[in-house]
Design an enzyme around this catalytic site. Structure first.
Site, PDB file in Angstrom:
ATOM      1  N   HIS A 279       0.830  -1.209   0.000  1.00  0.00           N
ATOM      2  CA  HIS A 279       0.000   0.000   0.000  1.00  0.00           C
ATOM      3  C   HIS A 279       0.862   1.255   0.000  1.00  0.00           C
ATOM      4  O   HIS A 279       1.820   1.389   0.754  1.00  0.00           O
ATOM      5  CB  HIS A 279      -1.017   0.003   1.152  1.00  0.00           C
ATOM      6  N   ASP A 291       6.194   0.823   6.681  1.00  0.00           N
ATOM      7  CA  ASP A 291       4.746   0.630   6.526  1.00  0.00           C
ATOM      8  C   ASP A 291       4.169   1.713   5.611  1.00  0.00           C
ATOM      9  O   ASP A 291       3.732   2.743   6.087  1.00  0.00           O
ATOM     10  CB  ASP A 291       4.079   0.666   7.898  1.00  0.00           C
ATOM     11  N   GLU A 325      -4.939   1.934   2.451  1.00  0.00           N
ATOM     12  CA  GLU A 325      -5.038   0.766   3.322  1.00  0.00           C
ATOM     13  C   GLU A 325      -5.178   1.180   4.778  1.00  0.00           C
ATOM     14  O   GLU A 325      -5.919   0.559   5.547  1.00  0.00           O
ATOM     15  CB  GLU A 325      -3.797  -0.118   3.151  1.00  0.00           C
ATOM     16  N   GLU A 326      -4.496   2.253   5.162  1.00  0.00           N
ATOM     17  CA  GLU A 326      -4.398   2.606   6.567  1.00  0.00           C
ATOM     18  C   GLU A 326      -5.720   3.044   7.194  1.00  0.00           C
ATOM     19  O   GLU A 326      -5.997   2.726   8.338  1.00  0.00           O
ATOM     20  CB  GLU A 326      -3.355   3.716   6.767  1.00  0.00           C
TER      21      GLU A 326
END
Length: 457
Positions: A279, A291, A325-326
């Site tokens: 992502h 991330d 995504e987060e």
């Protein structure tokens, strides 16, 4: 005699296939370790663009940058898939302190949770009640909670080897804590950061108010693990202390964004699609290197490795850099929705969203036959110290593709340090090791190569 001849032919075929696979996988690892591009791509993404919160200028810059990389890679097709994403902004830096008596305070580090509302303009100060779980909250009732700040202080379990399991055991208090505490009249929520070590980095993350009316939503923030320890100890000494915190975050209307997609068309089975991805969005703390900048550049590197080693896939290999995504999963949902609408035949999807640390293997979401086929390739990975092949979760963004025909998998690096960085100011490029990142990309490429060569059951 004829039976013996058949056995010899089969044996020679297997030996040839084993030798071919070993050579191709060796070539992928050698190319990644000696001429890999992922680390350089990540350096630009992290240090020149930075944190890429959905709906932000930086997220759009990341879309433009990664599309340009794919355009220059000589793929058969590169495009942007439109996605509507939520836009939440943090505003000016948060501030908090513990007040043990009038004029006697200790500052503590906090960060608003993603999606939270702001405190009143002058901030919020109230007594604090500590709980270990949502269930414990319910047991206290409105009488003990109303007018107070609820402090969720359940720590990740350090006894679990799988740190993602430890994370899952605590994530509900961050995600649903404000919605639940608000039902009992709480005026705010403070959540212990999901981190296994003691430090001063608050870790943000998505939260939800569920169906709570906007006017009844209460502010929610994460406190660093050191701050949580201090707050808990101070409460034990003096239960009447107060906590003050101020945050200025805001939810705005949805905005336009994109998934970034590129593919190499299959030479013999182009209708069968293999997806590899991560992502592109991140939180606005740090620069999102682990991330999930790492997963994005590793996924792009898979396609570059195939081209650099001269491997022409039989099936269509598609890289997808998912947006949002987060705090919404809009990108993964939009991709799957369009794929099903077009009746595309996805046979395999591999996601990297566990950081750029040393690869250990894969978790696999598949029927027994496909799982056994992947496990049968374990000996091909042993020279590269890849040993983990177990049933499990593929990944959030590829999850919406799940049906009874597709195989899903997730790259699993060593996870022991991942939550030191996850969703915090500590997720920065300096914490990514070039060799570990490139080993992960080669490991992903090797599994994609084997799926492409042998298909699925």
């Amino acid at each position: 005699m004829k039976q013996l001849l058949v056995i010899l032919v089969l044996l020679s075929t297997q030996i040839y296939a084993q030798d071919r696979d070993e050579k191709q996988i060796k070539a992928l690892y050698h190319q990644a370790l000696t001429e890999g591009s992922a680390y350089g791509w990540l350096q630009h993404l992290s240090t020149k663009i930075g944190g890429r919160l959905s709906g932000s200028i930086q997220a759009q810059q990341a879309v433009d940058y990664t599309k340009s990389l794919l355009d220059n890679m000589g793929l058969d097709k590169v495009w942007l898939q439109p996605v509507k994403v939520p836009k939440w902004v943090r505003g000016t830096p948060e501030f908090a302190y513990i007040e043990s008596a009038p004029g006697i305070t200790n500052n503590v580090a906090i960060r608003a949770l993603g999606g939270s509302v702001a405190t009143p303009f002058g901030g919020l100060k109230a007594e604090v009640i500590e709980v270990q779980s949502i269930e414990a909250l319910k047991g206290l009732g409105r009488e003990r909670i109303e007018g107070k700040i609820v402090f969720f202080n359940r720590a990740m379990d350090p006894g679990l080897i799988d740190t993602f399991q430890a994370y899952s055991g605590c994530a509900d208090q961050r995600y649903s804590g404000a919605a639940e505490a608000g039902k009992y009249g709480a005026v705010g929520v403070i959540v212990r950061s999901l981190n296994l070590r003691l430090d001063d980095f608050p870790h943000t993350g998505a939260m939800s108010y569920g169906n709570t009316p906007v006017a009844e939503r209460i502010p929610a923030a994460a406190i660093s693990t050191n701050g949580a320890e201090l707050l808990s100890t101070t409460l034990k000494l003096n239960p009447s202390i107060k906590l003050y915190f101020k945050q200025n975050c805001k939810n705005l209307p949805d905005v336009d964004s994109y998934n970034v997609i590129g593919e190499i068309k299959g030479s013999t089975h182009p209708e069968e699609i293999i997806v590899v991805g991560g992502h592109l969005d991140s939180w606005d703390l740090g620069d999102g290197s682990h991330d999930d900048g790492a997963g994005c550049v590793q996924s792009m590197e898979v396609l570059r490795l195939f081209k650099a080693t001269g491997y022409r896939p039989k099936r269509t290999i598609r890289v997808v850099l998912f947006m949002n995504e987060e705090n919404g999963l809009r990108g993964g949902t939009a991709y799957a929705k369009e794929a099903f609408a077009k009746k595309e035949r996805h046979i395999f999807a591999l996601e990297s969203d566990s950081g750029g640390f040393t690869p250990r293997g894969f978790t696999i979401d598949a029927n027994q036959k496909n799982y056994e086929q992947i496990v049968s390739w374990k000996n091909l990975f042993e020279p590269y110290l890849i040993h983990l092949f177990q049933k499990g979760y593929g990944g959030a963004d590829i999850g919406p593709l799940k049906d009874d025909r597709i195989v899903l998998a997730g790259l699993r690096p060593d996870t022991q340090r991942y939550f030191d960085h996850h969703h915090s100011d500590n997720d920065t490029f300096e914490h990514v090791n070039q060799r570990e990142l490139h080993l992960g990309a080669a490991t992903m490429a090797s599994l994609v190569y084997l799926i492409d060569t042998y298909g699925i059951k």
